[in-house]
Write a protein that holds these residues in place. Structure first.
Motif, mmCIF file in Angstrom:
data_model
loop_
_atom_site.group_PDB
_atom_site.id
_atom_site.type_symbol
_atom_site.label_atom_id
_atom_site.label_comp_id
_atom_site.label_asym_id
_atom_site.label_seq_id
_atom_site.Cartn_x
_atom_site.Cartn_y
_atom_site.Cartn_z
ATOM 1 N N GLN A 162 0.555 -1.266 0.130
ATOM 2 C CA GLN A 162 -0.125 0.114 0.024
ATOM 3 C C GLN A 162 0.788 1.193 0.028
ATOM 4 O O GLN A 162 0.714 2.053 -0.825
ATOM 5 N N ASP A 163 1.942 1.300 0.934
ATOM 6 C CA ASP A 163 2.681 2.439 0.931
ATOM 7 C C ASP A 163 3.435 2.680 -0.406
ATOM 8 O O ASP A 163 3.829 3.932 -0.881
ATOM 9 N N PHE A 164 3.804 1.450 -1.188
ATOM 10 C CA PHE A 164 4.299 1.694 -2.287
ATOM 11 C C PHE A 164 3.317 2.314 -3.696
ATOM 12 O O PHE A 164 3.802 3.317 -4.371
ATOM 13 N N MET A 165 2.263 1.662 -3.612
ATOM 14 C CA MET A 165 1.236 1.908 -4.718
ATOM 15 C C MET A 165 0.479 3.230 -4.440
ATOM 16 O O MET A 165 0.118 3.898 -5.260
ATOM 17 N N GLU A 166 0.387 3.695 -3.102
ATOM 18 C CA GLU A 166 -0.274 5.226 -2.758
ATOM 19 C C GLU A 166 0.906 5.847 -2.050
ATOM 20 O O GLU A 166 0.589 6.433 -0.841
ATOM 21 N N PRO A 167 1.985 6.240 -2.731
ATOM 22 C CA PRO A 167 2.837 6.868 -1.734
ATOM 23 C C PRO A 167 2.606 8.398 -1.458
ATOM 24 O O PRO A 167 1.733 8.996 -2.155
ATOM 25 N N ASP A 168 2.939 8.648 -0.085
ATOM 26 C CA ASP A 168 2.584 10.298 -0.055
ATOM 27 C C ASP A 168 3.545 11.235 -0.779
ATOM 28 O O ASP A 168 3.238 12.135 -1.300
ATOM 29 N N ARG A 169 4.687 10.529 -1.074
ATOM 30 C CA ARG A 169 5.605 11.325 -2.234
ATOM 31 C C ARG A 169 6.724 10.311 -2.600
ATOM 32 O O ARG A 169 6.820 9.302 -1.912
ATOM 33 N N VAL A 170 7.183 10.573 -3.773
ATOM 34 C CA VAL A 170 8.368 9.809 -4.288
ATOM 35 C C VAL A 170 9.452 10.838 -4.267
ATOM 36 O O VAL A 170 9.143 11.907 -4.937
ATOM 37 N N VAL A 171 10.609 10.298 -3.645
ATOM 38 C CA VAL A 171 11.771 11.319 -3.684
ATOM 39 C C VAL A 171 12.730 10.898 -4.748
ATOM 40 O O VAL A 171 13.203 9.664 -4.498
ATOM 41 N N ILE A 172 13.236 11.651 -5.461
ATOM 42 C CA ILE A 172 14.267 11.203 -6.569
ATOM 43 C C ILE A 172 15.349 12.316 -6.483
ATOM 44 O O ILE A 172 15.367 13.511 -6.850
ATOM 45 N N GLY A 173 16.558 11.966 -6.089
ATOM 46 C CA GLY A 173 17.787 12.504 -6.282
ATOM 47 C C GLY A 173 18.633 12.324 -7.280
ATOM 48 O O GLY A 173 19.005 11.294 -7.551
ATOM 49 N N CYS A 174 18.849 13.469 -8.122
ATOM 50 C CA CYS A 174 19.399 12.812 -9.348
ATOM 51 C C CYS A 174 19.910 14.417 -10.083
ATOM 52 O O CYS A 174 19.321 15.271 -10.145
#
Ligand code: UGA
Length: 455
Positions: A162-174
Motif C-alpha cells: 500500500q505504501d508503494f502504490m499510494e505513496p505520500d511522495r516519491v523522492v528522487i535525487g538526481c
C-alpha cells in the motif's frame, strides 16, 4: 512506456519494489545471490512476511513482467535502470555498513552494456551516491555510460505494498537529465494518479530518508514521554494523542504510545544520522535524546512488569503476547522484546510468549523464552500477561477465556490494545496500560541511559 528494471536484493525493499514496479507495467528482474531465496520465491513462498505479496509476485510472474535470477552479471545488460536494494546494517560504531552497496554497484559497472541509471534504494548515508558515482566512473572510464540516482523508500513493513502504490511522495535525487527522465517514466503510473514527485539533488534525497525516520522516531518518543506524564497528572494519553493529532500541523500518525520503537530502520537510521552529524561536527541533540529516551523506555517497561508482580518476578510465570517489533510482521530486529524479556528471565521469571507470525528467529534471539502455540497456552497458569506487540488479531482474543486459565488474572497492556472496563468484565482483577489514570508508574525509577547511545 514500460521501463526495463533490475533490482538487486530481494529483502523487504527489493522484493516489494520489484513486484510493485511489475504491477505498474514495467519489465522487472529481481536478483539475489542467495539461490535459496530465489528457489523459495519460484515455489511461491516469500522469504519475507508481507501481506498479499505472494499473490502480487505470482500474478506478475504469470504475466511475464517479473523474473528472478541469482546472477547480477546476466541481469543488468540491456536494462534502463538497476536498483540497489541490499542491506546496510549498522557497523559496530553505528555507521551504516556500505560493503554490500558498493559491491553491487561494482558488479553492475562490470556488466552494463548501455546507458543505465544506477539507483540506490538502500538507506545510505549522505554522500554515498557520489561515492558510488566515483567508483563506477573509475571502472567505466566515461561519464556518458551511466548515471546515479537516489530513490529512498518509505515502506512500512506490513503495509509495504500500500505504501508503494499510494505513496505520500516519491523522492528522487538526481543530477543528470537523462537519468531523471528514466526515473520519471518509472514512476509515471503513480504521479499521473496524483502522487507528488519531489526531485532534489542527491544529498538532499539521502538526507530526506534519514530525516523522515528520525522525525517519526522522535514523534513516538515524544508521545511516550507525554504518556508517562499523563499517568501522574490524571490525564489520558490516547485522548491527548487524538487532541493533538487532529491538528493538521501535527497529524495523528505515529502518536501511539508503546514499549519503545524498534525494527530494522528507526534504531539503525537514528544512529547513522547521529554519526553523520558527528562527522560533520554538528550537534544532533534532539535525535540523540530520542535514542536515549527509547533506551530508558524499554528499561521502564521491565520495571512495570516487576511492579505488576509485586516488586519481584522471581518464580512468576509471565505470558507475553507478541515478540516482533510491531504487529503484522515476523521481524524481530531490534524489537523491544529483546531488551525487555531477557532481564525478566535473569531475575527468575518463567516467560512464555505467543506471536501469531511464529517468528523463525525467536529461538535464536530469545533462547530463554518458550514460544507457545497459542495465547491460551502461554497464559495457562500465568501470573501476568504482558502485551508487547500491537497485533490486530489480539483485539479479537477472548479475554474471559484468557483470564480463566491464569493463576492470577493480571494484564499489563503495553500497546493500549484493550480497555480497563472490558478487561475487568472479562475477569481480570488488575489491568494496567500506558499513559492513563489508574495505576501510575509514580516514582518509577527510570534507569539512566548512560552509554546506551553507542550500543
Ligand atoms: C519505518 C518507516 O515507517 C517507513 O516509512 C520506512 O520506509 C521504514 O522504516 C524503512 O526505513 O525502511 P517500519 O520499520 O516498518 O517502517 O516500522 P514503523 O511502522 O515505522 O514502526 C517503527 C517502530 O515504531 C515500531 O517499533 C512501532 O511499534 C513503533 N511505533 C510506531 C509506535 O510505538 N507508535 C506509533 O504510533 C508508531
Amino acid at each position: 512506456m514500460s521501463v526495463k528494471i533490475t533490482i538487486i536484493g530481494t529483502g523487504y525493499v527489493g522484493l516489494v519494489s520489484g513486484a510493485c514496479f511489475a504491477e505498474l507495467g514495467h519489465d522487472v528482474i529481481c536478483v539475489d545471490a542467495d539461490q535459496r531465496k530465489i528457489d523459495m520465491i519460484a515455489e511461491g513462498r516469500m522469504p519475507i512476511y508481507e501481506p498479499a505479496l505472494d499473490q502480487l509476485v505470482a500474478r506478475n510472474v504469470e504475466l511475464g513482467r517479473l523474473r528472478f535470477s541469482n546472477s547480477t552479471k546476466d541481469s543488468v545488460k540491456g536494462r534502463d535502470a538497476v536498483f540497489i536494494a541490499v542491506g546496510t546494517p549498522s557497523d559496530g560504531a553505528g555507521r551504516a555498513d556500505l560493503r554490500f552497496v558498493f559491491a553491487a554497484a561494482m558488479e553492475v559497472a562490470n556488466a552494463i552494456d548501455q546507458f543505465t541509471v544506477i539507483v540506490t534504494k538502500s538507506t545510505v548515508p549522505v554522500g554515498t551516491n557520489h561515492q558510488v558515482y566515483s567508483r563506477v566512473l573509475e571502472r567505466l572510464g566515461h561519464p556518458d555510460a551511466f548515471a546515479v540516482a537516489s530513490n529512498p523508500e518509505f515502506l512500512r513493513e506490513g503495509a509495504a505494498i500500500q505504501d508503494f502504490m499510494e505513496p505520500d511522495r516519491v523522492v528522487i535525487g538526481c543530477e543528470n537529465d537523462r537519468a531523471k527522465a528514466v526515473m520519471e517514466r518509472i514512476y509515471a503510473p503513480l504521479t499521473v494518479k496524483g502522487s507528488r514527485l519531489v526531485a532534489t539533488n542527491i544529498e538532499t534525497a539521502e538526507m530526506i530518508k534519514y530525516a523522515a525516520n528520525a522525525f517519526l522516531a522522535i514523534k513516538v518518543s515524544f508521545i511516550n514521554e507525554v504518556a508517562d506524564l499523563c499517568e501522574v497528572i490524571n490525564a489520558n494519553v490516547n485522548d491527548v494523542a487524538l487532541g493533538i493529532g487532529l491538528d493538521h500541523r501535527i497529524g495523528a500518525a505515529f502518536l501511539k504510545t508503546g514499549p519503545g520503537w524498534g525494527g530494522s530502520c528507526f534504531p539503525k537510521d537514528t544512529r547513522a544520522l547521529l554519526m553523520t552529524a558527528r562527522d560533520a561536527g554538528m550537534p544532533a541533540t534532539i535525535v540523540q535524546s530520542a535514542i536515549e529516551a527509547n533506551v530508558s523506555r524499554k528499561k521502564s517497561m521491565v520495571e512495570r512488569v516487576r511492579r505488576m508482580c509485586g516488586g519481584s518476578v522471581a518464580g512468576k510465570k509471565i505470558a507475553v503476547l507478541g515478540v516482533t517489533f510491531k504487529g503484522q510482521t515476523d521481524d524481530m530486529r531490534e524489537s523491544p522484546s529483546l531488551d525487555i524479556l531477557p532481564p525478566l528471565v535473569l531475575e527468575g521469571a518463567v516467560v512464555e510468549a505467543y506471536d501469531p507470525s511464529n517468528p523463525h528467529d525467536a529461538a535464536a534471539l530469545l533462547p530463554e523464552v518458550t514460544m507457545a502455540e497459542s495465547a491460551i497456552a502461554a497464559a495457562t497458569d500465568a501470573d501476568l500477561i504482558v502485551v508487547l506487540t500491537e497485533w490486530m488479531i489480539f483485539t479479537t482474543i477472548d479475554l474471559a477465556e484468557l483470564a480463566s486459565v491464569m493463576r492470577t488474572p493480571a494484564l499489563l497492556d503495553l500497546r493500549n490494545l484493550f480497555d480497563r472496563g472490558k478487561a475487568e468484565a472479562a475477569g481480570f482483577t488488575r489491568y494496567v496500560s500506558l499513559g492513563q489514570t489508574g495505576e501510575s508508574i509514580g516514582d518509577l525509577a527510570i534507569a539512566e541511559p548512560s552509554a546506551a547511545i553507542n550500543q
